[in-house]
Write a protein that holds these residues in place. Structure first.
Motif, PDB file in Angstrom:
ATOM      1  N   PHE A  95       0.829  -1.205   0.000  1.00 40.99           N
ATOM      2  CA  PHE A  95       0.000   0.000   0.000  1.00 40.99           C
ATOM      3  C   PHE A  95       0.863   1.254   0.000  1.00 40.99           C
ATOM      4  CE2 PHE A  95      -2.271   3.392   2.222  1.00 40.99           C
ATOM      5  CZ  PHE A  95      -3.444   3.451   1.476  1.00 40.99           C
ATOM      6  N   ALA A  96       1.911   1.259   0.825  1.00 43.37           N
ATOM      7  CA  ALA A  96       2.764   2.446   0.930  1.00 43.37           C
ATOM      8  C   ALA A  96       3.513   2.721  -0.360  1.00 43.37           C
ATOM      9  CB  ALA A  96       3.760   2.271   2.079  1.00 43.37           C
ATOM     10  N   ARG A  97       3.741   1.700  -1.168  1.00 45.72           N
ATOM     11  CA  ARG A  97       4.438   1.912  -2.440  1.00 45.72           C
ATOM     12  C   ARG A  97       3.645   2.827  -3.367  1.00 45.72           C
ATOM     13  NH1 ARG A  97       5.678  -3.936  -2.097  1.00 45.72           N
ATOM     14  NH2 ARG A  97       7.896  -4.123  -1.644  1.00 45.72           N
ATOM     15  N   ASN A  98       2.329   2.687  -3.340  1.00 44.80           N
ATOM     16  CA  ASN A  98       1.513   3.487  -4.259  1.00 44.80           C
ATOM     17  C   ASN A  98       0.104   3.640  -3.681  1.00 44.80           C
ATOM     18  OD1 ASN A  98       0.303   4.773  -6.377  1.00 44.80           O
ATOM     19  ND2 ASN A  98       1.170   3.467  -7.948  1.00 44.80           N
ATOM     20  N   GLN A 121      11.956 -11.767  -2.359  1.00 43.86           N
ATOM     21  CA  GLN A 121      11.407 -11.659  -3.706  1.00 43.86           C
ATOM     22  C   GLN A 121      10.293 -10.629  -3.796  1.00 43.86           C
ATOM     23  OE1 GLN A 121      10.501 -15.395  -5.620  1.00 43.86           O
ATOM     24  NE2 GLN A 121      11.732 -16.521  -4.167  1.00 43.86           N
ATOM     25  N   GLU A 122      10.117  -9.824  -2.742  1.00 41.65           N
ATOM     26  CA  GLU A 122       8.949  -8.943  -2.691  1.00 41.65           C
ATOM     27  C   GLU A 122       8.860  -8.028  -3.894  1.00 41.65           C
ATOM     28  OE1 GLU A 122       9.479  -8.721   2.106  1.00 41.65           O
ATOM     29  OE2 GLU A 122       9.865  -6.991   0.850  1.00 41.65           O
ATOM     30  N   SER A 123       9.968  -7.359  -4.241  1.00 40.55           N
ATOM     31  CA  SER A 123       9.882  -6.374  -5.298  1.00 40.55           C
ATOM     32  C   SER A 123       9.593  -7.034  -6.634  1.00 40.55           C
ATOM     33  CB  SER A 123      11.183  -5.573  -5.378  1.00 40.55           C
ATOM     34  OG  SER A 123      12.253  -6.426  -5.733  1.00 40.55           O
ATOM     35  N   ARG A 124      10.054  -8.297  -6.835  1.00 42.73           N
ATOM     36  CA  ARG A 124       9.806  -8.968  -8.108  1.00 42.73           C
ATOM     37  C   ARG A 124       8.352  -9.412  -8.232  1.00 42.73           C
ATOM     38  NH1 ARG A 124      14.501 -10.545 -11.007  1.00 42.73           N
ATOM     39  NH2 ARG A 124      16.366  -9.846  -9.939  1.00 42.73           N
ATOM     40  N   LYS A 125       7.654  -9.516  -7.106  1.00 42.46           N
ATOM     41  CA  LYS A 125       6.241  -9.846  -7.173  1.00 42.46           C
ATOM     42  C   LYS A 125       5.417  -8.650  -7.634  1.00 42.46           C
ATOM     43  CE  LYS A 125       6.275 -13.348  -3.510  1.00 42.46           C
ATOM     44  NZ  LYS A 125       5.763 -13.707  -2.164  1.00 42.46           N
ATOM     45  N   THR A 157      -0.210  -4.800  -9.523  1.00 44.92           N
ATOM     46  CA  THR A 157       0.998  -4.562  -8.745  1.00 44.92           C
ATOM     47  C   THR A 157       0.795  -4.851  -7.262  1.00 44.92           C
ATOM     48  OG1 THR A 157       0.370  -2.226  -8.706  1.00 44.92           O
ATOM     49  CG2 THR A 157       2.020  -2.876 -10.310  1.00 44.92           C
ATOM     50  N   THR A 158      -0.452  -4.986  -6.832  1.00 50.68           N
ATOM     51  CA  THR A 158      -0.714  -5.356  -5.442  1.00 50.68           C
ATOM     52  C   THR A 158      -0.402  -6.827  -5.207  1.00 50.68           C
ATOM     53  OG1 THR A 158      -2.506  -3.730  -5.370  1.00 50.68           O
ATOM     54  CG2 THR A 158      -2.461  -5.379  -3.622  1.00 50.68           C
ATOM     55  N   HIS A 159      -0.778  -7.655  -6.183  1.00 54.05           N
ATOM     56  CA  HIS A 159      -0.689  -9.101  -5.993  1.00 54.05           C
ATOM     57  C   HIS A 159       0.418  -9.758  -6.818  1.00 54.05           C
ATOM     58  CE1 HIS A 159      -4.583  -8.781  -3.955  1.00 54.05           C
ATOM     59  NE2 HIS A 159      -4.981  -8.021  -4.964  1.00 54.05           N
ATOM     60  N   GLY A 160       0.947  -9.023  -7.782  1.00 59.84           N
ATOM     61  CA  GLY A 160       1.965  -9.629  -8.627  1.00 59.84           C
ATOM     62  C   GLY A 160       1.396 -10.576  -9.654  1.00 59.84           C
ATOM     63  N   VAL A 161       0.082 -10.452  -9.954  1.00 56.96           N
ATOM     64  CA  VAL A 161      -0.577 -11.297 -10.957  1.00 56.96           C
ATOM     65  C   VAL A 161      -1.565 -10.438 -11.737  1.00 56.96           C
ATOM     66  CG1 VAL A 161      -0.361 -13.406  -9.575  1.00 56.96           C
ATOM     67  CG2 VAL A 161      -2.402 -11.968  -9.333  1.00 56.96           C
ATOM     68  N   SER A 162      -2.035 -10.966 -12.844  1.00 59.02           N
ATOM     69  CA  SER A 162      -3.041 -10.275 -13.641  1.00 59.02           C
ATOM     70  C   SER A 162      -4.377 -10.303 -12.912  1.00 59.02           C
ATOM     71  CB  SER A 162      -3.167 -10.949 -15.009  1.00 59.02           C
ATOM     72  OG  SER A 162      -4.276 -10.440 -15.712  1.00 59.02           O
ATOM     73  N   ASP A 194      -0.300   0.249 -13.384  1.00 60.48           N
ATOM     74  CA  ASP A 194      -0.942  -0.496 -12.305  1.00 60.48           C
ATOM     75  C   ASP A 194      -1.391  -1.887 -12.734  1.00 60.48           C
ATOM     76  OD1 ASP A 194      -0.591   1.776 -10.788  1.00 60.48           O
ATOM     77  OD2 ASP A 194      -2.627   2.529 -11.127  1.00 60.48           O
ATOM     78  N   TYR A 195      -1.612  -2.097 -14.041  1.00 65.78           N
ATOM     79  CA  TYR A 195      -2.123  -3.386 -14.527  1.00 65.78           C
ATOM     80  C   TYR A 195      -1.234  -3.964 -15.620  1.00 65.78           C
ATOM     81  CZ  TYR A 195      -6.272  -2.103 -11.895  1.00 65.78           C
ATOM     82  OH  TYR A 195      -7.132  -1.768 -10.888  1.00 65.78           O
ATOM     83  N   HIS A 196       0.080  -3.745 -15.503  1.00 65.75           N
ATOM     84  CA  HIS A 196       0.962  -4.173 -16.588  1.00 65.75           C
ATOM     85  C   HIS A 196       1.097  -5.697 -16.661  1.00 65.75           C
ATOM     86  CE1 HIS A 196       3.931  -4.158 -13.284  1.00 65.75           C
ATOM     87  NE2 HIS A 196       4.609  -5.014 -14.020  1.00 65.75           N
ATOM     88  N   PHE A 197       0.783  -6.425 -15.585  1.00 61.50           N
ATOM     89  CA  PHE A 197       0.783  -7.877 -15.668  1.00 61.50           C
ATOM     90  C   PHE A 197      -0.277  -8.345 -16.682  1.00 61.50           C
ATOM     91  CE2 PHE A 197       3.001  -7.257 -11.737  1.00 61.50           C
ATOM     92  CZ  PHE A 197       3.815  -8.362 -11.569  1.00 61.50           C
ATOM     93  N   THR A 198      -1.439  -7.690 -16.657  1.00 66.78           N
ATOM     94  CA  THR A 198      -2.502  -8.047 -17.605  1.00 66.78           C
ATOM     95  C   THR A 198      -2.111  -7.693 -19.028  1.00 66.78           C
ATOM     96  OG1 THR A 198      -4.220  -7.706 -15.925  1.00 66.78           O
ATOM     97  CG2 THR A 198      -4.910  -7.621 -18.233  1.00 66.78           C
ATOM     98  N   PHE A 199      -1.624  -6.457 -19.236  1.00 66.56           N
ATOM     99  CA  PHE A 199      -1.259  -6.045 -20.594  1.00 66.56           C
ATOM    100  C   PHE A 199      -0.129  -6.908 -21.156  1.00 66.56           C
ATOM    101  CE2 PHE A 199      -3.471  -2.172 -19.278  1.00 66.56           C
ATOM    102  CZ  PHE A 199      -4.180  -1.861 -20.424  1.00 66.56           C
ATOM    103  N   ALA A 200       0.778  -7.353 -20.294  1.00 63.58           N
ATOM    104  CA  ALA A 200       1.912  -8.148 -20.765  1.00 63.58           C
ATOM    105  C   ALA A 200       1.475  -9.504 -21.307  1.00 63.58           C
ATOM    106  CB  ALA A 200       2.921  -8.345 -19.638  1.00 63.58           C
ATOM    107  N   LYS A 201       0.286  -9.979 -20.928  1.00 60.14           N
ATOM    108  CA  LYS A 201      -0.203 -11.272 -21.412  1.00 60.14           C
ATOM    109  C   LYS A 201      -0.806 -11.186 -22.811  1.00 60.14           C
ATOM    110  CE  LYS A 201      -2.505 -13.821 -18.494  1.00 60.14           C
ATOM    111  NZ  LYS A 201      -3.497 -14.234 -17.469  1.00 60.14           N
TER     112      LYS A 201
END
Length: 926
Positions: free
Chosen positions: A305-308, A436-440, A585-590, A612-619
């Motif tokens: 949460f504090a990240r963004n 591994q937090e930041s990579r999630k 970016t909250t969960h590290g998944v789409s 904020d949703y780049h995991f989804t766009f990357a798919k």
């Protein structure tokens, strides 16, 4: 014949009409459009204000100002808000001389508490025979006006008294508003000691304070009031705000933080002791409910949460508030930003760095960059730094001190240090499961910072020779430079480029060129039996609708298929019942439906949504992406840039009129998104292209703009296309800049001299600032526009050198039946000028005004009216504020631009002038 104002009072507001009467004869009601010509001179400034307010609220249902038949309706709060000279100019009564006596009974924390008020002649003389209807009062049969803030104070007390006794929340809200008003008003009030010594602070926004303890990383809200919130909103999040400007004193802030944790959700009010209360506004309460849930979550959720915070708030509240409202609720204070860096909340990208700084005494530095901070290390210190980071990670520490600065204790830091000391490959995530937090949170990409790790080789997309074609569905005839631009885009695609940079000057039609290319590409891929893939447009949210409008104007319907809006409420529609709450970016998944995006033909999204949703766009694989205003990606270490590099796209088009805003590295950052590997790594690029090396700058220019040869073809297009209006628009007329000088008239010169004398006698910085402000205003007119206008029309103009020249210029423009824009900051002077121009030139109605108070849809109506081809050959004037009217508008119906008051930044003035000097202009612009 004389004309005078008459008014009628009702519970809703005041009706005003202008009536002409003969000495012996019937009265005649004068229509509003003739008020300027027939009203007394002292009323003209007020009429101008009415016109502005009508402009702001025109078209609204139940508007506070309405024009109907021969009368104008003003809501009571509008009447109360008029300056004294404005009210008197409209025939309204003068402000009341009575005092408002405010008394309380009981304890404010109890339901039995009550508050009352009474109008009095003084603190000792009570008054009974007062009749109040809204903003108008009658005392001893003599009417008077209740001005602000007395009007709002009286209204708040009446509202409080009308509340149900059991409705504690509403009653306290009225009390909070009342106390805020009482704090601002010092005169005209008699307040009992209990009310005077009770404090109710009103919170409208918040920031975050961080701490670590037995629970790990934790956070608490820090509250801010209206004034700070408005400064933050007006600056669009750029103001430097510190916690010293927070709403509560330190001791009360600590009490609030403790009370806040005692409840499962945020309350509307908190008692902080010694008759000190804080009231939390409704919208902020909902945001703080999100914060309270985060506080009860695990440490990892709190860190996320504090990240963004803004992004998390948008995900939780976007069904209740728009993005702007949510953004304004959170203030990124200076302390917050420093803590974010020190505690690695954002996990700033850490870069290995070896760079010479030109034109300074600093030697070549060797070390790492953490965000914007340079940490210099000696070669022998690197291994020790690497061991310190490992030890911190093993302890579970968030940060570690290196070179006197806190840096993230993370795999990213160890990888950077590994590169510097020439050790083995960076540690893989699996080798350090606990970190591994930041990579999630963000997908990992090859950044090309220290080595060129990702550089796809271009290969021709077809075996046929390049043949330029125009799409048949294009309705608009392209200009020669636009045809050239489309040909260049097609050639870059044929040549196998991963992307290119369209950097034409403002006003050359980059949007049309890009849309034409997308239409061509869609048809070409269909004919060539390429895989069906969607296309993506990424732009600031305020520009996305413009892309759809441009598509409808210039092309046949449906040429790009169905479009999908993935921003704002469109994001919510792409979430399923099983989707986790929050963002990718909250969960590290789409968390959005990538299938629905993949099935769309054209997808539109904002930079923030992509982040904020780049995991989804990357798919999703895209045939093409257009980045509008791509300078948003100029910082290679930003989250926007990282997200853009995760997009799986065949061809990218970057668009900007300012490819270099602050430094040469801006160009590298943009290029590395659309054509990674075109330049060497960032470290080598910075070393090779120094701002004080002219030969290197020439090489950089050639690298971007010159065609070049390669192994597989004799000639390839340039990576960037950059054309200026003066070179590309052959039919564009001349632009003549005409400065005018004139000695100030006597009255203006005397007022200026008095201000100078005051400034010389003053010693405090505050007095000097007031002097500078006065000189700036007097240079426009010796009479402060807020003080009214009580002189003859011709005299008022003659007392100002600038107004005199402006009227002379406009008379010549009117003779030519041409149109003009006037840029002017002061809203009060805009009102007066509009009246002067209508009266001077006999206009059918007052000139249109565009300023910050005019909503976007109204601006569009005004622009369309001003640009209307049916009014070609008519003299007309539009008055604009530089900030509101200097961007995003096309006003080529005008070919004269008058900068009546000067803006501090010449580039902004150039943008204002370019409202007229662009495609569609066929007359010389003065």
């Amino acid at each position: 014949m004389t004309a005078k104002f008459e008014y009628e009072v009702s519970t809703k507001g005041v009706l005003i009409r202008l009536v002409a009467s003969r000495l012996f004869g019937a009265q005649r009601v004068i229509p509003f459009e003739k008020w300027v010509n027939e009203a007394p001179t002292s009323s003209l400034a007020a009429i101008g204000t009415l016109n502005r307010v009508l402009t702001e609220y025109g078209g609204m249902s139940e508007a506070p100002v309405c024009l109907s038949a021969d009368t104008i309706f003003l809501a009571h709060y509008v009447v109360a808000g008029l300056a004294e000279h404005q009210a008197l100019g409209l025939g309204l009564p003068s402000s009341t001389t009575l005092m408002l006596s405010i008394q309380s009974k009981g304890d404010i924390a109890q339901k039995e508490f009550d508050i009352s008020c009474q109008w009095t002649e003084s603190a000792v003389i009570r008054t009974a025979d007062v009749k109040v209807i809204g903003s108008i009062m009658q005392y001893r049969r003599i009417p008077s006006r209740i001005p602000e803030p007395l009007f709002s104070i009286h209204k708040s007390i009446i509202s409080y008294q009308s509340c149900e006794k059991n409705d504690d929340g509403t009653r306290f809200r009225h009390l909070a508003v009342l106390k805020e008003l009482l704090f601002e008003q010092k005169r005209g009030l008699d307040i009992d000691p209990y009310i005077r010594n009770t404090t109710i602070a009103v919170a409208s926004s918040f920031s975050l304070a961080f701490s670590t303890g037995t629970n790990g990383f934790d956070l608490d809200p820090v509250l801010f009031g209206h004034r700070t919130s408005e400064v933050w909103a007006d600056s669009e999040g750029m103001a430097a705000i510190g916690e010293s400007e927070s709403l509560l004193p330190e001791a009360h802030q600590e009490k609030f933080a403790k009370h806040f944790r005692n409840w499962s959700d945020c309350k509307d009010r908190y008692a902080l002791g010694s008759r000190y209360y804080v009231y939390v506004e409704s919208g902020l309460r909902q945001a703080l409910d999100v914060v309270r849930k985060v506080q009860r979550s695990d440490a990892q959720t709190r860190r996320n949460f504090a990240r963004n915070p803004q992004a998390h708030l948008k995900a939780a509240l976007n069904s209740h508030f728009d993005e702007t409202a949510i953004e304004s609720m959170f203030i990124a204070t200076d302390e917050y930003s420093r803590r974010v860096l020190d505690m690695a909340i954002w996990q700033p990208i850490v870069l290995p760095w070896i760079k010479s700084i030109p034109n300074t005494w600093l030697p070549e530095s060797f070390g790492i960059m953490v965000g914007d901070i340079r940490i210099t290390l000696k070669p022998d210190d690197v291994e020790e730094a690497r061991r310190k980071v490992d030890a911190a990670m093993a302890r579970g520490d968030e940060t570690v001190e290196i070179g006197g600065y806190s840096v993230p204790a993370s795999l990213a830091t160890t990888a950077v240090l590994d590169k510097l000391i020439g050790l083995a490959r960076p540690i893989a995530p699996s080798e350090h499961e606990g970190c591994q937090e930041s990579r999630k949170q963000f997908l990992t990409v090859d950044e090309n910072f220290e080595n060129t790790e990702f550089a796809p080789l271009p290969a021709p997309r077809t075996n046929t020779l390049f043949r330029f074609t125009l799409p048949q569905s294009l309705r608009t005839t392209l200009k020669p430079h636009q045809v050239e631009g489309l040909s260049w885009l097609e050639e870059c695609w044929y040549a196998g480029y991963p992307g290119c940079l369209l950097a034409d000057d403002m006003g050359l039609g980059k949007t049309l060129q890009a849309l034409t290319f997308l239409v061509w590409l869609r048809k070409h891929r269909e004919l060539s039996r390429f895989e069906r893939l969607p296309m993506l447009i990424v732009a600031p949210v305020g520009l996305l609708k413009n892309w759809i409008d441009e598509l409808a104007i210039h092309f046949e319907n449906g040429v790009l298929g169905d479009y999908l809006a993935v921003y704002g409420y469109g994001v919510t529609k792409l979430k399923s019942a099983s989707s986790p709450k929050g963002m990718d970016t909250t969960h590290g998944v789409s968390t959005l439906s990538s299938d629905r995006i993949a099935k769309a033909d054209l997808v539109l999204t904002s930079y923030d949504t992509l982040r904020d949703y780049h995991f989804t766009f990357a798919k999703v694989k895209f045939a093409a992406v257009v980045y509008d205003e791509v300078q948003k990606l100029k910082n290679p270490a930003s989250q926007w840039s990282r997200a853009a590099k995760t997009v799986n796209v065949d061809f990218s088009v970057a668009m900007t009129g300012t490819p270099i805003e602050n430094r040469l590295e801006d160009l590298w950052a943009i290029t590395d998104v659309v054509y990674p590997g075109y330049f060497p790594d960032l470290k080598a690029y910075s070393k090779r292209y120094a701002t004080d090396d002219l030969d290197a700058l020439r090489q950089l220019r050639l690298a971007m703009l010159e065609r070049r040869s390669s192994n597989y073809t004799a000639d390839k297009p340039s990576l960037m296309l950059r054309r200026m209006k003066t070179d590309s628009l052959k039919g564009l007329p001349d632009k003549c800049e005409c400065p005018f000088e004139r000695i100030m008239p006597v009255r203006q010169a005397e007022a200026y001299r008095e201000a100078v004398v005051f400034g010389k006698k003053s010693s405090s910085p505050g007095d000097m600032l007031r002097t500078l402000h006065a000189l700036r205003g007097i240079s426009l007119h010796p009479i402060d526009p807020q003080q009214g206008w009580g002189v003859a029309h011709d005299d008022y103009v003659a007392w100002s050198a600038r107004l005199s020249i402006t009227l002379e210029l406009l008379r010549n423009i009117a003779k030519k039946h041409e149109k003009a824009l006037i840029f002017l900051e002061s809203l009060d002077m805009q009102d007066i000028l509009a009246v002067i121009l209508k009266r001077e030139f006999g206009l059918k109605k007052q000139p249109l005004l565009i300023h910050g108070g005019v909503p976007g849809d109204r601006r569009k109506i005004f622009v369309d009216e001003f640009q209307d081809e049916r009014r070609r050959g008519e003299f007309d004037v539009m008055i604009l504020s530089p900030k509101a009217g200097g961007v995003g508008l096309t006003l080529t119906a005008a070919n004269h631009v008058i900068h009546l008051s000067r803006w501090w930044n010449p580039a902004v003035e150039d943008q204002c002038t370019d409202r007229t000097y662009r495609i569609g202009q066929n007359k010389t612009v003065h």
